[in-house]
Design a protein around this motif. Sequence first.
Motif, PDB file in Angstrom:
ATOM      1  N   GLY A  58       0.794  -1.172   0.070  1.00 47.28           N
ATOM      2  CA  GLY A  58      -0.239  -0.187   0.149  1.00 47.28           C
ATOM      3  C   GLY A  58       0.963   1.660   0.028  1.00 47.28           C
ATOM      4  O   GLY A  58       1.722   0.948   0.161  1.00 47.28           O
ATOM      5  N   GLY A  59       0.239   2.858  -0.207  1.00 45.24           N
ATOM      6  CA  GLY A  59       1.247   3.731  -0.131  1.00 45.24           C
ATOM      7  C   GLY A  59       0.736   5.186  -0.902  1.00 45.24           C
ATOM      8  O   GLY A  59      -1.042   4.776  -0.872  1.00 45.24           O
ATOM      9  N   LEU A  60       0.792   5.588  -0.976  1.00 46.53           N
ATOM     10  CA  LEU A  60       0.434   7.010  -1.462  1.00 46.53           C
ATOM     11  C   LEU A  60       0.515   6.849  -2.871  1.00 46.53           C
ATOM     12  O   LEU A  60       1.676   6.521  -3.458  1.00 46.53           O
ATOM     13  N   VAL A  61      -0.465   7.780  -4.035  1.00 51.07           N
ATOM     14  CA  VAL A  61      -0.157   8.017  -5.648  1.00 51.07           C
ATOM     15  C   VAL A  61      -1.087   8.396  -5.934  1.00 51.07           C
ATOM     16  O   VAL A  61      -1.991   8.903  -5.580  1.00 51.07           O
ATOM     17  N   GLN A  62      -0.530   9.371  -6.313  1.00 48.48           N
ATOM     18  CA  GLN A  62      -1.796  10.158  -7.575  1.00 48.48           C
ATOM     19  C   GLN A  62      -2.364   9.456  -8.761  1.00 48.48           C
ATOM     20  O   GLN A  62      -2.197   8.674  -9.095  1.00 48.48           O
ATOM     21  N   ALA A  63      -3.801  10.167  -8.535  1.00 44.44           N
ATOM     22  CA  ALA A  63      -4.986   9.325  -9.073  1.00 44.44           C
ATOM     23  C   ALA A  63      -3.878   9.583 -11.221  1.00 44.44           C
ATOM     24  O   ALA A  63      -3.683  10.084 -11.306  1.00 44.44           O
ATOM     25  N   GLY A  64      -4.511   8.170 -11.452  1.00 43.41           N
ATOM     26  CA  GLY A  64      -3.897   7.717 -12.601  1.00 43.41           C
ATOM     27  C   GLY A  64      -2.976   6.959 -12.490  1.00 43.41           C
ATOM     28  O   GLY A  64      -2.799   6.307 -13.197  1.00 43.41           O
ATOM     29  N   GLY A  65      -2.181   6.656 -11.223  1.00 45.65           N
ATOM     30  CA  GLY A  65      -1.035   5.885 -10.949  1.00 45.65           C
ATOM     31  C   GLY A  65      -1.893   4.355 -10.449  1.00 45.65           C
ATOM     32  O   GLY A  65      -2.615   3.827 -11.025  1.00 45.65           O
ATOM     33  N   SER A  66      -0.636   3.451 -10.656  1.00 45.43           N
ATOM     34  CA  SER A  66      -0.212   2.064 -10.323  1.00 45.43           C
ATOM     35  C   SER A  66      -0.398   1.775  -8.520  1.00 45.43           C
ATOM     36  O   SER A  66       0.970   2.259  -8.642  1.00 45.43           O
ATOM     37  N   LEU A  67      -0.422   0.763  -8.610  1.00 48.01           N
ATOM     38  CA  LEU A  67      -0.091  -0.010  -7.094  1.00 48.01           C
ATOM     39  C   LEU A  67       0.080  -1.687  -7.477  1.00 48.01           C
ATOM     40  O   LEU A  67      -0.999  -1.601  -8.320  1.00 48.01           O
ATOM     41  N   THR A  68       0.776  -2.551  -6.730  1.00 45.41           N
ATOM     42  CA  THR A  68       0.677  -3.638  -6.332  1.00 45.41           C
ATOM     43  C   THR A  68       0.343  -3.963  -4.904  1.00 45.41           C
ATOM     44  O   THR A  68       0.814  -3.681  -4.300  1.00 45.41           O
ATOM     45  N   LEU A  69      -0.182  -4.760  -4.257  1.00 44.30           N
ATOM     46  CA  LEU A  69      -0.449  -5.298  -3.522  1.00 44.30           C
ATOM     47  C   LEU A  69       0.180  -6.845  -3.231  1.00 44.30           C
ATOM     48  O   LEU A  69      -0.527  -7.724  -4.150  1.00 44.30           O
ATOM     49  N   SER A  70       0.903  -7.389  -2.898  1.00 47.62           N
ATOM     50  CA  SER A  70       0.668  -8.670  -2.575  1.00 47.62           C
ATOM     51  C   SER A  70       0.196  -8.862  -0.937  1.00 47.62           C
ATOM     52  O   SER A  70       0.119  -8.317   0.042  1.00 47.62           O
ATOM     53  N   CYS A  71      -0.497 -10.465  -1.285  1.00 47.17           N
ATOM     54  CA  CYS A  71      -0.422 -10.955   0.194  1.00 47.17           C
ATOM     55  C   CYS A  71      -0.041 -12.284   0.266  1.00 47.17           C
ATOM     56  O   CYS A  71      -0.266 -13.112  -0.596  1.00 47.17           O
ATOM     57  N   ALA A  72       0.970 -12.724   1.389  1.00 51.85           N
ATOM     58  CA  ALA A  72       1.160 -13.762   1.778  1.00 51.85           C
ATOM     59  C   ALA A  72       0.034 -14.728   2.870  1.00 51.85           C
ATOM     60  O   ALA A  72       0.815 -14.661   3.972  1.00 51.85           O
ATOM     61  N   ALA A  73      -0.228 -16.170   2.680  1.00 51.39           N
ATOM     62  CA  ALA A  73      -0.959 -17.015   3.436  1.00 51.39           C
ATOM     63  C   ALA A  73      -0.401 -18.246   3.886  1.00 51.39           C
ATOM     64  O   ALA A  73       1.074 -18.448   3.385  1.00 51.39           O
ATOM     65  N   SER A  74       0.123 -18.268   5.582  1.00 51.03           N
ATOM     66  CA  SER A  74       1.266 -18.865   5.921  1.00 51.03           C
ATOM     67  C   SER A  74       0.276 -19.862   7.008  1.00 51.03           C
ATOM     68  O   SER A  74      -0.702 -19.287   7.600  1.00 51.03           O
ATOM     69  N   GLY A  75       1.178 -20.522   7.812  1.00 53.25           N
ATOM     70  CA  GLY A  75       0.138 -21.622   8.967  1.00 53.25           C
ATOM     71  C   GLY A  75      -0.828 -22.648   8.146  1.00 53.25           C
ATOM     72  O   GLY A  75      -0.076 -23.148   7.216  1.00 53.25           O
ATOM     73  N   ASN A  76      -1.782 -23.114   8.663  1.00 55.48           N
ATOM     74  CA  ASN A  76      -2.783 -23.905   8.228  1.00 55.48           C
ATOM     75  C   ASN A  76      -2.971 -23.495   7.327  1.00 55.48           C
ATOM     76  O   ASN A  76      -4.245 -23.604   6.883  1.00 55.48           O
ATOM     77  N   SER A  77      -2.121 -23.371   5.964  1.00 55.74           N
ATOM     78  CA  SER A  77      -3.030 -22.847   4.826  1.00 55.74           C
ATOM     79  C   SER A  77      -3.097 -24.004   3.684  1.00 55.74           C
ATOM     80  O   SER A  77      -3.267 -23.623   2.853  1.00 55.74           O
ATOM     81  N   PHE A  78      -3.104 -25.623   3.890  1.00 59.46           N
ATOM     82  CA  PHE A  78      -2.886 -26.022   3.114  1.00 59.46           C
ATOM     83  C   PHE A  78      -4.292 -26.444   2.538  1.00 59.46           C
ATOM     84  O   PHE A  78      -4.690 -27.556   1.964  1.00 59.46           O
ATOM     85  N   SER A  79      -5.536 -26.540   2.971  1.00 60.50           N
ATOM     86  CA  SER A  79      -6.625 -26.432   2.617  1.00 60.50           C
ATOM     87  C   SER A  79      -6.701 -25.148   2.120  1.00 60.50           C
ATOM     88  O   SER A  79      -8.064 -25.075   1.625  1.00 60.50           O
ATOM     89  N   ILE A  80      -6.629 -23.982   1.214  1.00 61.11           N
ATOM     90  CA  ILE A  80      -7.047 -23.117   1.016  1.00 61.11           C
ATOM     91  C   ILE A  80      -7.410 -22.984  -0.443  1.00 61.11           C
ATOM     92  O   ILE A  80      -6.835 -23.855  -1.108  1.00 61.11           O
ATOM     93  N   THR A  81      -8.638 -22.879  -1.213  1.00 62.35           N
ATOM     94  CA  THR A  81      -8.954 -23.315  -2.173  1.00 62.35           C
ATOM     95  C   THR A  81      -8.863 -21.531  -2.603  1.00 62.35           C
ATOM     96  O   THR A  81      -9.643 -21.348  -3.939  1.00 62.35           O
ATOM     97  N   ALA A  82      -9.064 -20.426  -2.445  1.00 61.81           N
ATOM     98  CA  ALA A  82      -8.840 -19.379  -2.955  1.00 61.81           C
ATOM     99  C   ALA A  82      -8.942 -18.306  -1.470  1.00 61.81           C
ATOM    100  O   ALA A  82      -8.634 -18.178  -0.560  1.00 61.81           O
TER     101      ALA A  82
END
Length: 115
Positions: free
Chosen positions: A9-33
């Motif tokens: 996340g962060g600050l961006v001007q209108a028209g700009g771009s950002l990429t968010l990431s999310c890493a799952a850990s722990g008991n994640s073996f049954s995650i399907t979405a």
Amino acid sequence: QVQLVESGGGLVQAGGSLTLSCAASGNSFSITAMGWYRQAPGKQRELVARITFGRTTNYADSVKGRFTISIDIAKNTVYLQMNSLKPEDTAVYYCNTDRTGVAYWGKGTLVTVSS
């Protein structure tokens, strides 16, 4: 338990771009979405985009054509590429998944789009 950690996340001007990431850990073996939600000040949390491990996606109408969700299954990491950002995209963005009927949330990452 599943832990979700967002970044990008962060600050961006209108028209700009950002990429968010999310890493799952722990008991994640049954995650399907995994998905992204957002909550703007004074508003309810809303779905932004969701992706299954079969790579089926769905998007909120407000972000279609501008945002792209993708996933790296080997890393249990979901990404949200946000282009053509608008001030109304300003919100805290939360990563979400569920496992055996239990929903898990990240702590959120703030995206601020200035006009």
